[in-house]
Structures are given as structure tokens and as C-alpha cells.
Design a protein around this motif. Structure first.
Motif, short mmCIF file in Angstrom:
data_model
loop_
_atom_site.label_atom_id
_atom_site.label_comp_id
_atom_site.label_asym_id
_atom_site.label_seq_id
_atom_site.Cartn_x
_atom_site.Cartn_y
_atom_site.Cartn_z
N MET A 162 18.04 -3.97 9.16
CA MET A 162 17.01 -3.67 8.17
C MET A 162 17.00 -4.73 7.08
N HIS A 163 15.81 -5.12 6.71
CA HIS A 163 15.65 -6.01 5.55
C HIS A 163 14.93 -5.23 4.46
N SER A 164 15.49 -5.23 3.26
CA SER A 164 14.93 -4.44 2.16
C SER A 164 14.60 -5.35 0.98
N LYS A 165 13.48 -5.01 0.31
CA LYS A 165 13.06 -5.79 -0.85
C LYS A 165 12.39 -4.87 -1.85
N PRO A 166 12.73 -4.98 -3.15
CA PRO A 166 12.07 -4.14 -4.16
C PRO A 166 10.56 -4.32 -4.12
N ALA A 167 9.84 -3.23 -4.28
CA ALA A 167 8.38 -3.27 -4.18
C ALA A 167 7.76 -4.17 -5.23
N ASN A 168 8.33 -4.18 -6.44
CA ASN A 168 7.71 -4.98 -7.50
C ASN A 168 8.00 -6.48 -7.38
N GLU A 169 8.73 -6.88 -6.33
CA GLU A 169 8.93 -8.31 -6.08
C GLU A 169 7.89 -8.88 -5.11
N TYR A 170 7.07 -8.02 -4.55
CA TYR A 170 5.99 -8.46 -3.68
C TYR A 170 4.80 -8.88 -4.53
N PRO A 171 3.96 -9.80 -4.03
CA PRO A 171 2.70 -10.08 -4.72
C PRO A 171 1.90 -8.80 -4.89
N ARG A 172 1.33 -8.59 -6.05
CA ARG A 172 0.68 -7.32 -6.34
C ARG A 172 -0.43 -6.99 -5.34
N ALA A 173 -1.22 -7.97 -4.96
CA ALA A 173 -2.31 -7.71 -4.02
C ALA A 173 -1.76 -7.21 -2.68
N LEU A 174 -0.63 -7.78 -2.26
CA LEU A 174 -0.06 -7.39 -0.99
C LEU A 174 0.50 -5.97 -1.04
N ILE A 175 1.25 -5.64 -2.10
CA ILE A 175 1.85 -4.31 -2.18
C ILE A 175 0.76 -3.25 -2.28
N GLU A 176 -0.34 -3.54 -2.99
CA GLU A 176 -1.42 -2.56 -3.10
C GLU A 176 -2.13 -2.39 -1.77
N GLN A 177 -2.22 -3.45 -1.00
CA GLN A 177 -2.80 -3.33 0.34
C GLN A 177 -1.90 -2.49 1.24
N LEU A 178 -0.59 -2.71 1.16
CA LEU A 178 0.36 -1.99 2.00
C LEU A 178 0.34 -0.48 1.72
N ILE A 179 0.34 -0.10 0.44
CA ILE A 179 0.46 1.32 0.12
C ILE A 179 -0.90 2.01 0.00
N SER A 180 -1.96 1.31 0.36
CA SER A 180 -3.30 1.93 0.32
C SER A 180 -3.41 3.08 1.33
N VAL A 181 -2.49 3.15 2.29
CA VAL A 181 -2.52 4.24 3.28
C VAL A 181 -1.82 5.50 2.77
N ILE A 182 -1.22 5.45 1.57
CA ILE A 182 -0.46 6.58 1.03
C ILE A 182 -1.30 7.29 -0.03
N PRO A 183 -1.82 8.48 0.26
CA PRO A 183 -2.69 9.18 -0.71
C PRO A 183 -2.06 9.37 -2.08
N PHE A 184 -0.78 9.74 -2.14
CA PHE A 184 -0.13 9.98 -3.42
C PHE A 184 -0.16 8.74 -4.31
N TYR A 185 0.20 7.60 -3.76
CA TYR A 185 0.21 6.38 -4.55
C TYR A 185 -1.19 5.93 -4.93
#
Length: 228
Positions: free
Chosen positions: A1-24
Motif C-alpha cells: 500500500m502507498h499512502s499520501k495525505p489528501a491535502n498534499e494532492y493538487p486541489r483539482a485532482l483531489i476534488e475530482q477523486l472525491i466527487s464520487v462521495i456524496p458526503f464530501y
């Protein structure tokens, strides 16, 4: 497993990734400060095919959402697949809600090349009625989403096994009708989700006793109903 804090990702990328999560998505739209707070307590995990994501019998304070790929749910580490988890689905929620250890093992599907999981350290939520860090609106959103998810899973069981003694039990758990956006609503939602969660555990135990010929095939209606 490779783990990385969410806030270290480019903002546009993290928002694209979690767009499938209704809560977020809801928190992002309603409260930018709370959104940033949750990201501080979140990580993105990348798994190799066949790697264990959650192991049966282990404790944990992390809540998980599948972003990409597919996960396999196993009754134990070496058993055949019970079900599959697909992008956008939450897992690990019932174990924390009911204060129990994980009751199933979840592995990255060996047929998927890319498996990404969004993990949130649920300890940031604190005690149920403590709203100093995670505020009331965010907690209400979480428990509303959780209640919807649990009721959906129970309806799936009911539609498949309509004659089972548990089939209509969840319909006797009444919805909250008091004042909205209050701690009274939060307490009621928590109580309801605990009742629904316990009922889902009973269903899962019954499901585990069914023969293979009685169960649904992978990727059909009974997706990720087993508690992890």
C-alpha cells in the motif's frame, strides 16, 4: 500500500477523486472550513491487486470510501468472495458505529490495475454531541448519509428475501420528525443508525448461513451489504 495525505494532492485532482462521495460533495458545497478540516484528517491509499485493505477482527478508527477500482469482500482471509465494493461506496462504517471489530476482510480485486481508497480518521468527529471541531451541520450530514445507506442495504435484502422474518423489521424504525438542524435530530439519527446497523448485522449473519445457490452473483443487487 502507498499512502499520501489528501491535502498534499493538487486541489483539482483531489476534488475530482472525491466527487464520487456524496458526503464530501455536500460538505464542499456547504462549508469550506469543514471541508478543509476533513481533508486534514484524510488520506488516499493506493493498493496493489490482491492486497488486503481491511482485515477481519481488527479494530480501527478509519472510515473508507472506494474511489477507483473494485474491492472484494471475504468472510475471512482465505474464503471465496462474498461481495464486491464499487466506487463511491463507504465501508468500515458499521464497525465504528457499533463499537465492534471488523467482521470481514476486504481485498483489492486482483483483476483491477488501479485501486484507490479515500480514508478518513473518524476520531476527528469526537464525541457525538461535541461540535467544537466537526460542527453540527457536518455531523448531521454524515448521519443522514449513513442512514440512507443502511436503509438501502436493508431494502436490498428485503427485495431478495421478502419472506424472511427480518424482511420488514427496518420499517418499524421510525424516522425523526422533530426540529431539524438540532442536537435532538443528531441524537435521533445516531440512535436510528445504530438500530439499523444492528439489524443489518443480523441480516449479514443470516446471509452468511445461506447456501451459495441462494446468494446473489457478484456485481448484482447485494453490493457490499456485509459489515466491515
Amino acid at each position: 500500500m502507498h499512502s499520501k495525505p489528501a491535502n498534499e494532492y493538487p486541489r483539482a485532482l483531489i476534488e475530482q477523486l472525491i466527487s464520487v462521495i456524496p458526503f464530501y460533495k455536500q460538505i464542499h458545497q456547504q462549508d469550506s472550513w469543514q471541508y478543509e478540516l476533513l481533508l486534514q484528517y484524510s488520506q488516499v491509499h493506493a493498493y496493489e491487486p490482491g492486497e488486503i485493505v481491511v482485515e477481519r477482527g481488527t479494530p480501527g478508527s478509519w472510515l473508507y470510501f472506494l474511489l477507483k477500482g473494485q474491492l472484494v469482500v471475504l468472510a475471512n482471509n482465505n474464503s471465496p468472495a462474498v461481495n464486491y465494493i464499487t466506487p463511491g461506496e463507504v465501508f468500515g462504517d458499521l464497525a465504528m458505529l457499533l463499537g465492534q471489530s471488523r467482521s470481514a476482510t476486504v481485498k483489492a480485486d486482483e483483476n483491477c490495475r488501479e485501486i484507490l481508497v479515500f480514508a478518513m480518521d473518524f476520531s476527528v468527529f469526537g464525541a457525538l454531541e461535541d461540535v467544537h471541531k466537526v460542527n453540527l451541520a457536518t455531523k448531521l450530514n454524515y448521519y443522514r448519509n449513513l442512514m440512507h445507506s443502511l436503509r438501502w442495504k436493508l431494502e436490498v435484502y428485503r427485495s431478495k428475501y421478502a419472506d424472511h422474518p427480518l424482511a420488514d423489521k427496518h420499517r418499524s424504525i421510525k424516522l425523526y420528525t422533530g426540529a431539524k438542524e438540532t442536537k435532538d435530530e443528531l441524537r435521533a439519527l445516531h440512535q436510528q443508525t445504530c438500530q439499523l446497523g444492528e439489524l443489518l448485522v443480523h441480516w449479514n449473519q443470516a446471509f452468511g448461513r445461506l447456501t451459495v445457490s441462494d446468494t446473489l452473483a457478484p456485481n448484482e443487487d447485494l453490493v457490499a451489504a456485509i459489515k466491515v
